[in-house]
Write an enzyme that holds these catalytic residues in place. Structure first.
Site, PDB file in Angstrom:
ATOM      1  N   THR A  13     -30.897  -8.041 -11.571  1.00  0.00           N
ATOM      2  CA  THR A  13     -31.280  -9.295 -10.929  1.00  0.00           C
ATOM      3  C   THR A  13     -30.980 -10.450 -11.848  1.00  0.00           C
ATOM      4  OG1 THR A  13     -33.520  -9.149 -11.796  1.00  0.00           O
ATOM      5  CG2 THR A  13     -33.140  -8.220  -9.615  1.00  0.00           C
ATOM      6  N   VAL A  14     -30.957 -11.626 -11.288  1.00  0.00           N
ATOM      7  CA  VAL A  14     -30.784 -12.852 -12.058  1.00  0.00           C
ATOM      8  C   VAL A  14     -32.091 -13.617 -12.007  1.00  0.00           C
ATOM      9  CG1 VAL A  14     -29.506 -15.004 -12.229  1.00  0.00           C
ATOM     10  CG2 VAL A  14     -28.342 -12.932 -11.489  1.00  0.00           C
TER      11      VAL A  14
END
Length: 395
Positions: A13-14
């Site tokens: 994820t970011v």
């Protein structure tokens, strides 16, 4: 496409609010990094702490890169496939070992400037389950961890589950009465603790995590993945296409060193394990040595095809076209919680010709004595998958 999308394949994820560059821009940026070689910058290697990375690491410690006249910085360790792939896409590192299905994803859906220059190893993975699990059917209603959606592990564990009459599911709690098994992506370093505390009932990943689970009595080997698909490529060596194009001599010398390191790993397994333990991998030395050596006698119940030698991590650099083609077909048939529409547009034969650079590794193999050094006979082979008839080889 956003970077968040680019990391779906690995479960990464970011952070909220972070910059989301387009995949096309990431691909272009990664190619420009090759210019650093021209002004004398050292090549940068990224790796995960698994024995799959052995050739890249051994070549550095043994001074093989230097012997071939190229400057390579000390390899940098990452803790997850998502962080490793993001580092490659962004240009933080130049060369990585990567799950081959993930390389297909990065090339054709993310648009990364990448080419496979060699197989980093074959086999070396297993399906490890809780000690109480003795039959695959007992996994109904439970959760199994995989290292990434685009991984040979995901492809093969789903095959194992389906052959036992089970149904892999994602984004839901598995229903035991319906024979469902939930699949989740998990960083390799988190798998043993999750198995120990009962969060998952099994995992499939590269060693030394399987060996470590056995040594600590947290898990048992249920099946070796090399016993499901004979001599399959798990990790490949991925390099920037622009580096190969602009600095072909550097790329060739790097590949030469890599191939020599594979020979060392084949012929000096315990010494290689000690080098990895002392310098690069955080696991206990006994687990690393166990992962690098053969223990068939202790796991005969996990092997259906003993003549394949699928229980042993092996090093063989040539990237067979028949494998690439069969892999693309199997990727289309595998359940993934990630973008997969691009797979339907791919021609398996063209994927190999476009993604894989055979020239560098072919020259490297010739320089060390030919295919026989690795127990191979040439550039074609027939894929052997347990219980399946494959389509053959490409001439």
């Amino acid at each position: 496409m956003s970077r968040r999308t680019a990391l779906w394949a690995t479960g990464g994820t970011v952070a909220a609010g972070g910059s989301l560059a387009s995949a096309a821009a990431l691909g272009r940026a990664s190619g420009k990094e090759a210019a650093g070689v021209e002004v004398g910058g050292a090549l940068k290697i990224g790796y995960l702490p698994i024995t799959d990375s052995a050739p890249l690491l051994l070549a550095h410690k043994q001074g093989l890169y230097t012997q071939h006249g190229i400057s390579v910085a000390k390899p940098v360790m990452f803790r997850s496939w998502s962080s490793l792939t993001e580092a490659f896409i962004s240009g933080t590192v130049d060369v990585i070992h990567l799950l081959m299905p993930m390389a297909v994803y990065l090339k054709y859906d993310v648009g990364a400037d990448a080419q496979i220059v060699a197989w980093n190893h074959v086999n070396g993975s297993a399906f490890t389950v809780a000690p109480s699990i003795v039959e695959t059917a007992q996994l109904a209603g439970k959760t199994v961890a995989i290292p990434g959606w685009f991984s040979i592990h995901n492809i093969l564990v789903q095959k194992i589950l389906r052959e036992a009459g089970l149904t892999p599911v994602i984004r839901k709690t598995a229903d035991a009465d319906r024979g469902e098994v939930a699949l989740v992506v998990m960083a390799p370093s988190d798998m043993i603790p999750a198995l120990a505390n009962g969060t998952i009932a099994g995992f499939t990943v590269a060693d030394p995590f399987n060996a470590a689970a056995v040594a600590s009595k947290v898990g048992r080997i249920h099946r070796f993945m090399g016993d499901v698909w004979r001599d399959h490529a798990c990790c490949v060596t991925l390099m920037r296409g622009s580096l190969i194009e602009q600095h072909s001599e550097v790329a060739q010398n790097f590949t030469n060193a890599l191939v020599e390191a594979q020979i060392f790993a084949r012929e000096h397994r315990k010494e290689a394990a000690k080098i990895l333990s002392d310098n690069f991998l955080p696991q206990k030395p006994k687990a690393i040595e166990r992962a690098m050596t053969d223990h068939l006698s202790e796991h005969r119940d996990a092997v259906k095809n003993p003549s394949w030698g699928g229980q042993l991590l092996q090093f063989q650099p040539y990237p067979y076209a028949s494998f690439t083609e069969e892999l693309v077909v199997h990727m289309r048939e595998t359940l993934m919680d990630a973008p997969t529409d691009f797979l339907n547009k791919l021609d398996p034969v063209s994927v190999h010709r476009d993604l894989v650079n055979e020239e560098l590794v072919t020259q490297a193999i010739a320089s060390v004595g030919g295919f026989g050094v690795f127990g191979q006979s040439g550039t074609t082979r027939q894929e052997q998958i347990d219980g399946e008839t494959t389509s053959g080889v490409t001439p």
